[in-house]
Design a protein around this motif. Structure first.
Motif, PDB file in Angstrom:
ATOM      1  N   PRO A  63     -23.519 -67.718  -6.282  1.00  0.00           N
ATOM      2  CA  PRO A  63     -22.415 -68.266  -5.278  1.00  0.00           C
ATOM      3  C   PRO A  63     -21.289 -68.056  -5.625  1.00  0.00           C
ATOM      4  N   ILE A  64     -20.316 -67.860  -4.684  1.00  0.00           N
ATOM      5  CA  ILE A  64     -18.794 -67.529  -4.942  1.00  0.00           C
ATOM      6  C   ILE A  64     -18.015 -69.051  -4.901  1.00  0.00           C
ATOM      7  N   HIS A  65     -17.312 -69.207  -5.849  1.00  0.00           N
ATOM      8  CA  HIS A  65     -16.454 -70.539  -5.987  1.00  0.00           C
ATOM      9  C   HIS A  65     -15.322 -70.477  -5.448  1.00  0.00           C
ATOM     10  N   ILE A  66     -14.594 -71.242  -4.802  1.00  0.00           N
ATOM     11  CA  ILE A  66     -13.256 -71.169  -4.653  1.00  0.00           C
ATOM     12  C   ILE A  66     -12.693 -72.495  -4.892  1.00  0.00           C
ATOM     13  N   GLY A  67     -11.391 -72.482  -5.584  1.00  0.00           N
ATOM     14  CA  GLY A  67     -10.744 -73.680  -5.953  1.00  0.00           C
ATOM     15  C   GLY A  67     -10.877 -74.293  -7.083  1.00  0.00           C
ATOM     16  N   ARG A  68     -11.063 -75.281  -7.540  1.00  0.00           N
ATOM     17  CA  ARG A  68     -10.702 -75.784  -8.991  1.00  0.00           C
ATOM     18  C   ARG A  68     -12.031 -75.937  -9.739  1.00  0.00           C
ATOM     19  N   SER A  69     -13.345 -75.616  -9.164  1.00  0.00           N
ATOM     20  CA  SER A  69     -14.815 -75.555  -9.995  1.00  0.00           C
ATOM     21  C   SER A  69     -14.829 -74.406 -10.601  1.00  0.00           C
ATOM     22  N   PHE A  70     -15.002 -74.606 -12.011  1.00  0.00           N
ATOM     23  CA  PHE A  70     -15.171 -73.202 -12.672  1.00  0.00           C
ATOM     24  C   PHE A  70     -16.738 -73.075 -13.050  1.00  0.00           C
ATOM     25  N   SER A  71     -17.518 -74.246 -12.832  1.00  0.00           N
ATOM     26  CA  SER A  71     -18.769 -74.293 -13.594  1.00  0.00           C
ATOM     27  C   SER A  71     -19.862 -74.049 -12.144  1.00  0.00           C
ATOM     28  N   PRO A  72     -20.496 -72.861 -12.073  1.00  0.00           N
ATOM     29  CA  PRO A  72     -21.351 -72.551 -10.784  1.00  0.00           C
ATOM     30  C   PRO A  72     -22.539 -73.430 -10.781  1.00  0.00           C
ATOM     31  N   VAL A  73     -22.919 -73.866  -9.593  1.00  0.00           N
ATOM     32  CA  VAL A  73     -24.082 -74.459  -9.442  1.00  0.00           C
ATOM     33  C   VAL A  73     -24.917 -73.724  -9.220  1.00  0.00           C
ATOM     34  N   PRO A  74     -26.410 -73.953 -10.032  1.00  0.00           N
ATOM     35  CA  PRO A  74     -27.408 -72.975 -10.090  1.00  0.00           C
ATOM     36  C   PRO A  74     -27.913 -73.091  -8.761  1.00  0.00           C
ATOM     37  N   ASP A  75     -28.161 -71.683  -8.113  1.00  0.00           N
ATOM     38  CA  ASP A  75     -28.878 -71.434  -7.076  1.00  0.00           C
ATOM     39  C   ASP A  75     -30.404 -71.605  -7.042  1.00  0.00           C
ATOM     40  N   PRO A  76     -31.061 -72.684  -6.510  1.00  0.00           N
ATOM     41  CA  PRO A  76     -32.310 -73.008  -6.681  1.00  0.00           C
ATOM     42  C   PRO A  76     -33.221 -71.651  -6.452  1.00  0.00           C
ATOM     43  N   LEU A  77     -32.951 -70.854  -5.782  1.00  0.00           N
ATOM     44  CA  LEU A  77     -34.072 -69.665  -5.414  1.00  0.00           C
ATOM     45  C   LEU A  77     -33.855 -68.849  -6.562  1.00  0.00           C
ATOM     46  N   VAL A  78     -32.590 -68.553  -7.164  1.00  0.00           N
ATOM     47  CA  VAL A  78     -32.398 -67.489  -7.882  1.00  0.00           C
ATOM     48  C   VAL A  78     -33.294 -68.291  -9.283  1.00  0.00           C
ATOM     49  N   GLN A  79     -32.935 -69.615  -9.492  1.00  0.00           N
ATOM     50  CA  GLN A  79     -33.749 -70.322 -10.574  1.00  0.00           C
ATOM     51  C   GLN A  79     -35.251 -69.955 -10.434  1.00  0.00           C
ATOM     52  N   GLN A  80     -35.680 -70.309  -9.372  1.00  0.00           N
ATOM     53  CA  GLN A  80     -36.842 -70.221  -9.031  1.00  0.00           C
ATOM     54  C   GLN A  80     -37.587 -68.635  -9.344  1.00  0.00           C
ATOM     55  N   ARG A  81     -37.041 -67.650  -8.986  1.00  0.00           N
ATOM     56  CA  ARG A  81     -37.425 -66.470  -9.477  1.00  0.00           C
ATOM     57  C   ARG A  81     -37.306 -66.038 -10.774  1.00  0.00           C
ATOM     58  N   ILE A  82     -36.177 -66.559 -11.601  1.00  0.00           N
ATOM     59  CA  ILE A  82     -36.226 -66.469 -12.879  1.00  0.00           C
ATOM     60  C   ILE A  82     -37.495 -66.871 -13.704  1.00  0.00           C
ATOM     61  N   SER A  83     -37.837 -67.934 -13.215  1.00  0.00           N
ATOM     62  CA  SER A  83     -38.716 -68.930 -13.767  1.00  0.00           C
ATOM     63  C   SER A  83     -40.255 -67.987 -13.486  1.00  0.00           C
ATOM     64  N   VAL A  84     -40.324 -67.393 -12.391  1.00  0.00           N
ATOM     65  CA  VAL A  84     -41.721 -66.525 -12.036  1.00  0.00           C
ATOM     66  C   VAL A  84     -41.347 -65.410 -13.042  1.00  0.00           C
ATOM     67  N   TYR A  85     -40.526 -64.766 -13.186  1.00  0.00           N
ATOM     68  CA  TYR A  85     -40.421 -63.493 -13.871  1.00  0.00           C
ATOM     69  C   TYR A  85     -40.857 -63.871 -15.585  1.00  0.00           C
ATOM     70  N   SER A  86     -40.213 -64.963 -15.768  1.00  0.00           N
ATOM     71  CA  SER A  86     -40.505 -65.381 -17.278  1.00  0.00           C
ATOM     72  C   SER A  86     -41.905 -65.958 -17.570  1.00  0.00           C
ATOM     73  N   GLU A  87     -42.265 -66.594 -16.440  1.00  0.00           N
ATOM     74  CA  GLU A  87     -43.877 -66.834 -16.346  1.00  0.00           C
ATOM     75  C   GLU A  87     -44.732 -65.540 -16.550  1.00  0.00           C
ATOM     76  N   GLN A  88     -44.410 -64.641 -15.667  1.00  0.00           N
ATOM     77  CA  GLN A  88     -45.212 -63.393 -15.779  1.00  0.00           C
ATOM     78  C   GLN A  88     -44.938 -62.595 -17.246  1.00  0.00           C
ATOM     79  N   ASN A  89     -43.847 -62.549 -17.662  1.00  0.00           N
ATOM     80  CA  ASN A  89     -43.589 -61.967 -19.022  1.00  0.00           C
ATOM     81  C   ASN A  89     -44.486 -62.686 -20.015  1.00  0.00           C
ATOM     82  N   LYS A  90     -44.513 -64.104 -20.182  1.00  0.00           N
ATOM     83  CA  LYS A  90     -45.039 -64.838 -21.208  1.00  0.00           C
ATOM     84  C   LYS A  90     -46.817 -64.590 -20.798  1.00  0.00           C
TER      85      LYS A  90
END
Lengths: 204, 204
Positions: A63-90
């Motif tokens: 996500p692209i952030h404009i303004g004062r916030s510097f901590s990106p909000v985790p995208d739930p879809l990206v998180q989900q993908r990452i957990s699938v890849y890590s599960e497959q790896n394991k």
């Protein structure tokens, strides 16, 4: 260390059938669709979804952030993908720990590289793959040969991108395999016996 | 039709040794340097010259004519090269007619393609090829490992260019072969036995 054989394959080249037959011949475990099912169970995501995102390049959209916030909000879809890849790896490491086995696809050659797998790549010419796909498609699949050809190319593109993303190595390039086998015009049963013969003498 | 096996190979990968050993194992003829000698005899050109021009891309330099003459004078060097290539082409067919055989290099996979050869390509990683070359170089060859690496790359570049010129196909690309064999870290004797085992079951 267990004996691990990985099989990369072009869609329609008979790589899956070859993997299954080789596992029967060598009497060792075989994993292909089983991996999808197990990850589906572990993540409570549908098999169809797992299949889709583990066979094509992940589109990680930060996500692209404009303004004062510097901590990106985790995208739930990206998180989900990452957990699938890590599960497959394991999971791949768990399977390799369990017993001798053959693993089809899923960049297993790269993920398990420290276990010194024997890495096979199976391919064939376009006409041969097309014939195979048209003969074996489910009765309710209405694809014309032209559409099937496009589907074949699309699936292989996805596999290549997935491997490039996770491994930085080129899918199907000879330097990443121990043996590349052309199945054009060949009976998969005979190719299976041939590879078993190859392995027997190489290791004998 | 005679059984023809062609072997393309990266310099230093052990392809030549493999070809020789495989011919002994299968008890069929083997041609490699013999081809150079025979063409040398037929054309009365030195073996060294034949070797050089059949392992690198021909630089065909057509004379540029200015003025009234429209009939180009044939360049004797170009003519000589063409006669060597045509002699090699003829010779490969003669050998293939004579008996079952293994032919190493010389684009034989392409030149003899109508005879349905079994096309093998042998390769290895750079370190493995370098080790092999350094161990086997003649006592009077003073190349450093760095220089040997350059020589290896240069020879392979020449082979690739030669094939591209004569066949329009990519040297070492999987689609042009039936089996690609990685010899990295492998004993050539065992790889030979493995390939013999592969062929036996494929054809059995």
């Amino acid at each position: 260390m267990n004996r691990i054989i990985t099989i990369g394959r072009e869609f329609g080249s008979g790589g899956r059938e070859l993997g299954r037959r080789l596992s029967e011949k060598l009497n060792i475990a075989y994993y292909d669709q089983e991996i999808i099912s197990e990850i589906s169970k572990r993540t409570a995501l549908s098999e169809e979804y797992i299949r889709r995102i583990t066979e094509s390049r992940p589109t990680v959209s930060f996500p692209i952030h404009i303004g004062r916030s510097f901590s990106p909000v985790p995208d739930p879809l990206v998180q989900q993908r990452i957990s699938v890849y890590s599960e497959q790896n394991k999971l791949l490491h768990e399977l390799a720990d369990k017993s001798d086995c053959i693993i089809v696809g899923r960049c297993a050659d790269y993920i398990l590289k420290d276990r010194n797998p024997f890495r096979i790549f199976v391919y064939a010419d376009t006409q041969s793959k097309l014939d195979r796909c048209m003969q074996r498609k489910p009765a309710d699949e209405k694809l014309t040969p032209q559409e099937m050809k496009r589907k074949m190319a699309e699936i292989d593109r996805g596999r290549a991108q997935y491997c490039a993303f996770f491994s930085d190595q080129k899918w199907g390039a000879r330097e990443n395999y121990d043996l590349l086998v052309n199945t054009t015009g060949k009976d998969i049963k005979k190719v299976t016996a041939a590879i078993a013969g190859y392995l027997e003498h190489l290791e004998g």
